[in-house]
Design a protein around this motif. Sequence first.
Motif, PDB file in Angstrom:
ATOM      1  N   SER A  44      27.489  48.446  58.172  1.00 46.81           N
ATOM      2  CA  SER A  44      28.843  47.899  58.097  1.00 46.81           C
ATOM      3  C   SER A  44      28.874  46.480  57.540  1.00 46.81           C
ATOM      4  O   SER A  44      29.912  46.001  57.149  1.00 46.81           O
ATOM      5  CB  SER A  44      29.505  47.937  59.477  1.00 46.81           C
ATOM      6  N   THR A  45      27.728  45.802  57.519  1.00 46.62           N
ATOM      7  CA  THR A  45      27.708  44.459  56.938  1.00 46.62           C
ATOM      8  C   THR A  45      27.825  44.565  55.431  1.00 46.62           C
ATOM      9  O   THR A  45      27.399  45.531  54.821  1.00 46.62           O
ATOM     10  CB  THR A  45      26.405  43.730  57.306  1.00 46.62           C
ATOM     11  N   SER A  46      28.394  43.560  54.818  1.00 47.15           N
ATOM     12  CA  SER A  46      28.614  43.569  53.377  1.00 47.15           C
ATOM     13  C   SER A  46      27.411  42.995  52.653  1.00 47.15           C
ATOM     14  O   SER A  46      27.416  41.861  52.217  1.00 47.15           O
ATOM     15  CB  SER A  46      29.869  42.774  53.033  1.00 47.15           C
ATOM     16  N   CYS A  51      27.732  46.316  48.224  1.00 50.42           N
ATOM     17  CA  CYS A  51      28.992  45.879  47.624  1.00 50.42           C
ATOM     18  C   CYS A  51      28.918  45.832  46.105  1.00 50.42           C
ATOM     19  O   CYS A  51      29.560  45.002  45.467  1.00 50.42           O
ATOM     20  CB  CYS A  51      29.376  44.503  48.171  1.00 50.42           C
ATOM     21  N   PRO A 140      33.769  48.716  47.077  1.00 48.57           N
ATOM     22  CA  PRO A 140      34.093  49.413  48.324  1.00 48.57           C
ATOM     23  C   PRO A 140      35.075  48.597  49.153  1.00 48.57           C
ATOM     24  O   PRO A 140      35.152  47.371  49.015  1.00 48.57           O
ATOM     25  CB  PRO A 140      32.739  49.534  49.029  1.00 48.57           C
ATOM     26  N   GLY A 141      35.810  49.243  50.007  1.00 47.50           N
ATOM     27  CA  GLY A 141      36.900  48.622  50.762  1.00 47.50           C
ATOM     28  C   GLY A 141      36.537  47.403  51.585  1.00 47.50           C
ATOM     29  O   GLY A 141      37.341  46.499  51.753  1.00 47.50           O
ATOM     30  N   ASN A 142      35.312  47.334  52.110  1.00 48.75           N
ATOM     31  CA  ASN A 142      34.945  46.212  52.974  1.00 48.75           C
ATOM     32  C   ASN A 142      34.358  45.039  52.191  1.00 48.75           C
ATOM     33  O   ASN A 142      33.893  44.082  52.778  1.00 48.75           O
ATOM     34  CB  ASN A 142      33.950  46.671  54.041  1.00 48.75           C
ATOM     35  N   CYS A 143      34.391  45.082  50.863  1.00 49.74           N
ATOM     36  CA  CYS A 143      33.808  44.038  50.026  1.00 49.74           C
ATOM     37  C   CYS A 143      34.905  43.233  49.342  1.00 49.74           C
ATOM     38  O   CYS A 143      35.971  43.746  49.050  1.00 49.74           O
ATOM     39  CB  CYS A 143      32.902  44.659  48.956  1.00 49.74           C
ATOM     40  N   ARG A 144      34.608  41.985  49.067  1.00 49.65           N
ATOM     41  CA  ARG A 144      35.564  41.106  48.412  1.00 49.65           C
ATOM     42  C   ARG A 144      34.945  40.512  47.156  1.00 49.65           C
ATOM     43  O   ARG A 144      33.773  40.167  47.134  1.00 49.65           O
ATOM     44  CB  ARG A 144      36.012  39.971  49.335  1.00 49.65           C
TER      45      ARG A 144
END
Length: 150
Positions: A44-46, A51, A140-144
């Motif tokens: 779950s970590t980016s 990413c 992916p959704g959890n990445c910026r």
Amino acid sequence: MRTYARASLGAALAGAALAGALLDPAAARPAVPPTVSVLPPAPSTSSAKACTASLEASIGAGVTALLTLSPSGPAVTFEDGPGTPIPGLGRLDRKHPALPASAGIRAEILTPYGPAPRLRTKVEGGAEAPYQVQDFPRLPGNCRLHGAGT
């Protein structure tokens, strides 16, 4: 049966099996269904690797552009048909968003600091030919995307 007769019979059977395998390679393989390996879900970590999104796009004349988007921004490398990098074209990224005119093709990352960068290319057709535009893959959704004007 004599020993030399058994040896020649065994050699004949082995030769027939080999010939059958050469004629039909599927017959030589055991009838085992293929296995599918399932990778565990990404943590779950980016992390940087989790990413990163990549996409290959044909841009014409046998040239493929490998579009990569990571939190540090978009990048493009160019390859020939069999996947060999074309060193003369180099790499595009935020610091170098366009190929020089001497490259022989036109390629430019549009909005390299924006939230949805695109690659604009023209490889064939001369001055009148239209440009091709390809969207970079989404993260992916959890990445910026760092430094994007969102």
